[in-house]
Design a protein around this motif. Structure first.
Motif, PDB file in Angstrom:
ATOM      1  N   GLU A  62     -10.287   0.315   3.250  1.00  0.00           N
ATOM      2  CA  GLU A  62      -9.261  -0.430   2.511  1.00  0.00           C
ATOM      3  C   GLU A  62      -9.778  -1.767   1.976  1.00  0.00           C
ATOM      4  OE1 GLU A  62      -5.624  -0.919   4.678  1.00  0.00           O
ATOM      5  OE2 GLU A  62      -4.775  -2.211   3.126  1.00  0.00           O
TER       6      GLU A  62
ATOM      7  N   MET B 294       7.892   8.443  -2.778  1.00  0.00           N
ATOM      8  CA  MET B 294       7.174   7.289  -2.222  1.00  0.00           C
ATOM      9  C   MET B 294       5.979   6.910  -3.106  1.00  0.00           C
ATOM     10  SD  MET B 294       7.343   5.117   0.253  1.00  0.00           S
ATOM     11  CE  MET B 294       7.561   5.256   2.010  1.00  0.00           C
ATOM     12  N   ASP B 295       5.177   7.946  -3.468  1.00  0.00           N
ATOM     13  CA  ASP B 295       4.009   7.704  -4.325  1.00  0.00           C
ATOM     14  C   ASP B 295       4.438   7.054  -5.640  1.00  0.00           C
ATOM     15  OD1 ASP B 295       2.388   8.772  -2.438  1.00  0.00           O
ATOM     16  OD2 ASP B 295       1.988  10.651  -3.480  1.00  0.00           O
TER      17      ASP B 295
ATOM     18  N   TYR C  16       5.110   3.291  -5.438  1.00  0.00           N
ATOM     19  CA  TYR C  16       3.894   2.464  -5.373  1.00  0.00           C
ATOM     20  C   TYR C  16       3.100   2.508  -6.680  1.00  0.00           C
ATOM     21  CZ  TYR C  16       4.664   1.392  -0.494  1.00  0.00           C
ATOM     22  OH  TYR C  16       5.205   0.905   0.665  1.00  0.00           O
TER      23      TYR C  16
ATOM     24  N   GLU D  92       4.695  -0.007  -8.793  1.00  0.00           N
ATOM     25  CA  GLU D  92       4.330  -1.349  -8.313  1.00  0.00           C
ATOM     26  C   GLU D  92       2.957  -1.758  -8.841  1.00  0.00           C
ATOM     27  OE1 GLU D  92       5.597  -3.751  -5.791  1.00  0.00           O
ATOM     28  OE2 GLU D  92       7.414  -2.898  -6.655  1.00  0.00           O
TER      29      GLU D  92
ATOM     30  N   ASN E 294      -2.031  -5.228  -4.674  1.00  0.00           N
ATOM     31  CA  ASN E 294      -1.996  -4.948  -3.234  1.00  0.00           C
ATOM     32  C   ASN E 294      -1.204  -3.682  -2.895  1.00  0.00           C
ATOM     33  OD1 ASN E 294      -3.620  -7.080  -2.519  1.00  0.00           O
ATOM     34  ND2 ASN E 294      -1.892  -8.503  -2.474  1.00  0.00           N
ATOM     35  N   ALA E 295      -0.307  -3.270  -3.805  1.00  0.00           N
ATOM     36  CA  ALA E 295       0.458  -2.042  -3.563  1.00  0.00           C
ATOM     37  C   ALA E 295      -0.477  -0.834  -3.525  1.00  0.00           C
ATOM     38  CB  ALA E 295       1.514  -1.862  -4.643  1.00  0.00           C
TER      39      ALA E 295
ATOM     40  N   SER F 129      -2.981  -0.554  -1.786  1.00  0.00           N
ATOM     41  CA  SER F 129      -3.378  -0.352  -0.376  1.00  0.00           C
ATOM     42  C   SER F 129      -2.698   0.879   0.210  1.00  0.00           C
ATOM     43  CB  SER F 129      -2.971  -1.559   0.464  1.00  0.00           C
ATOM     44  OG  SER F 129      -3.682  -2.661   0.060  1.00  0.00           O
ATOM     45  N   TYR F 130      -1.459   1.111  -0.200  1.00  0.00           N
ATOM     46  CA  TYR F 130      -0.716   2.266   0.306  1.00  0.00           C
ATOM     47  C   TYR F 130      -1.499   3.554   0.045  1.00  0.00           C
ATOM     48  CZ  TYR F 130       2.447   6.240  -0.115  1.00  0.00           C
ATOM     49  OH  TYR F 130       2.990   7.503  -0.049  1.00  0.00           O
ATOM     50  N   PHE F 131      -2.018   3.689  -1.184  1.00  0.00           N
ATOM     51  CA  PHE F 131      -2.761   4.910  -1.540  1.00  0.00           C
ATOM     52  C   PHE F 131      -4.061   5.011  -0.750  1.00  0.00           C
ATOM     53  CE2 PHE F 131      -0.155   4.051  -5.305  1.00  0.00           C
ATOM     54  CZ  PHE F 131       0.536   5.255  -5.361  1.00  0.00           C
TER      55      PHE F 131
ATOM     56  N   ARG G 135      -4.726   3.677   2.239  1.00  0.00           N
ATOM     57  CA  ARG G 135      -4.424   4.012   3.643  1.00  0.00           C
ATOM     58  C   ARG G 135      -3.996   5.471   3.780  1.00  0.00           C
ATOM     59  NH1 ARG G 135      -1.988  -1.095   3.745  1.00  0.00           N
ATOM     60  NH2 ARG G 135       0.050  -0.159   3.363  1.00  0.00           N
ATOM     61  N   THR G 136      -3.211   5.947   2.830  1.00  0.00           N
ATOM     62  CA  THR G 136      -2.657   7.310   2.945  1.00  0.00           C
ATOM     63  C   THR G 136      -3.700   8.386   2.664  1.00  0.00           C
ATOM     64  OG1 THR G 136      -0.587   6.375   2.134  1.00  0.00           O
ATOM     65  CG2 THR G 136      -0.713   8.770   2.220  1.00  0.00           C
TER      66      THR G 136
END
Lengths: 112, 188
Positions: free
Chosen positions: A24, B1-2, B5, B8, B15-16, B18-20, B22-23
């Motif tokens: 990340e 959800m995807d 983000y 966003e 920073n949004a 980051s979700y992708f 991490r996932t």
């Protein structure tokens, strides 16, 4: 067919084979670098376009000055020549300073 | 959800993303390593894939599935990577395994603990040709359908089916040839 189903059955609870990774921080840093490079390239492009426009205007002025009739000689003639040389040097300066081709190319290389 | 983000990120919130990361980073790593066969190279491929996805997120059609779109980026990036590296031709596995042997292997690996099974699959996948491993990874580990695999890889449906068939045959053949039936004994 039977084997295929059996393998699927055996592997159905396996969703990862490898150890988890955490990229990340590295990826976000790389993205920020990428964004920064893009902003810089856009900035240099804008400057380059400005320099081009300015150069065009200056060249038109040079053209006008050189096309003045021959009857305007002596002092006026020297002034024209002097101004022309100054303007030419000024154009060169703008091209080198605002174009910044070396930095621009470096940024492009970083992106590719 | 995807979709939330994605909007966003497109609205400028870096920073949004980051979700992708991490996932999907571990899934992407699994797909990448099935092609490049090396952990460090696979991490590079994952990183490049996320950057490509970030840069081309505006081109993503919301009617498509993000995973399919992203996996296709990972596959293309990994294939380009091995093309750049000019990897040597892979050794084609000889398929010489009987149905009885397959059944015996199924019974044996079916009794393994999850961690041992993971180690076993990892070791076998390292030895199977790239395209077969990729299809096995997507079908068995990532649970993609044959149609989804077609979309991700750009192979035809019949090609995916052939690769699945050959991949399964390679899987059992390697279990037999390498005598990898008790991975928990060698400590790897």
């Amino acid at each position: 067919m039977g084997n295929k189903d059996h393998l699927k059955e055996i592997l159905e609870n396996i969703d990862e084979v490898n150890e988890p990774i955490d990229l990340e921080g590295i990826i976000l840093k790389a993205i920020q670098k990428e964004e920064h490079s893009k902003v810089q390239i856009a900035h240099y492009k804008a400057k380059g376009i400005k320099a081009l426009v300015l150069s065009g205007i200056l060249m038109i002025i040079l053209g006008i000055l050189f096309s003045l009739p021959n009857s305007v000689r002596s002092f006026e003639s020297s002034m024209v020549t002097y101004t022309s040389i100054v303007l030419t040097l000024f154009i060169l300066f703008i091209q080198l300073e605002m174009g910044r081709t070396r930095i621009f190319n470096n940024q492009k290389n970083n992106l590719s | 959800m995807d979709a939330h983000y994605i909007n966003e990120v497109l609205n400028g919130n870096t920073n949004a993303f980051s979700y992708f990361i991490r996932t999907y980073q571990n899934k992407a790593f699994g797909v990448a390593i099935s092609i490049v066969k090396c952990e460090d190279d696979a991490k590079d491929v994952v990183q490049d894939s996320f950057i490509t996805a970030y840069c081309s997120l505006a081109n993503f059609r919301n009617d498509a599935k993000f995973t399919t779109w992203f996996y296709s980026i990972v596959v293309n990036t990994a294939l380009q990577f091995i093309k750049r590296e000019k990897r040597k031709e892979e050794v084609v596995v000889e398929y010489s395994i009987t149905e009885d042997e397959k059944t015996a292997f199924n019974n044996a690996i079916g009794q393994l603990e999850k961690q041992d099974l993971k180690k076993l699959i990892k070791r076998v996948f390292e030895k199977i040709p790239v395209k077969e491993t990729l299809v096995l990874q997507l079908y068995y580990i990532d649970d993609l359908s044959i149609n989804e695999i077609k979309d991700v890889t750009d192979f035809t449906i019949s090609n995916v089916k052939v690769l699945l068939h050959r991949g399964r045959a390679s899987f059992y053949t390697i279990l037999k040839n390498e005598k990898i039936n008790k991975p928990y004994l060698d400590g790897k």
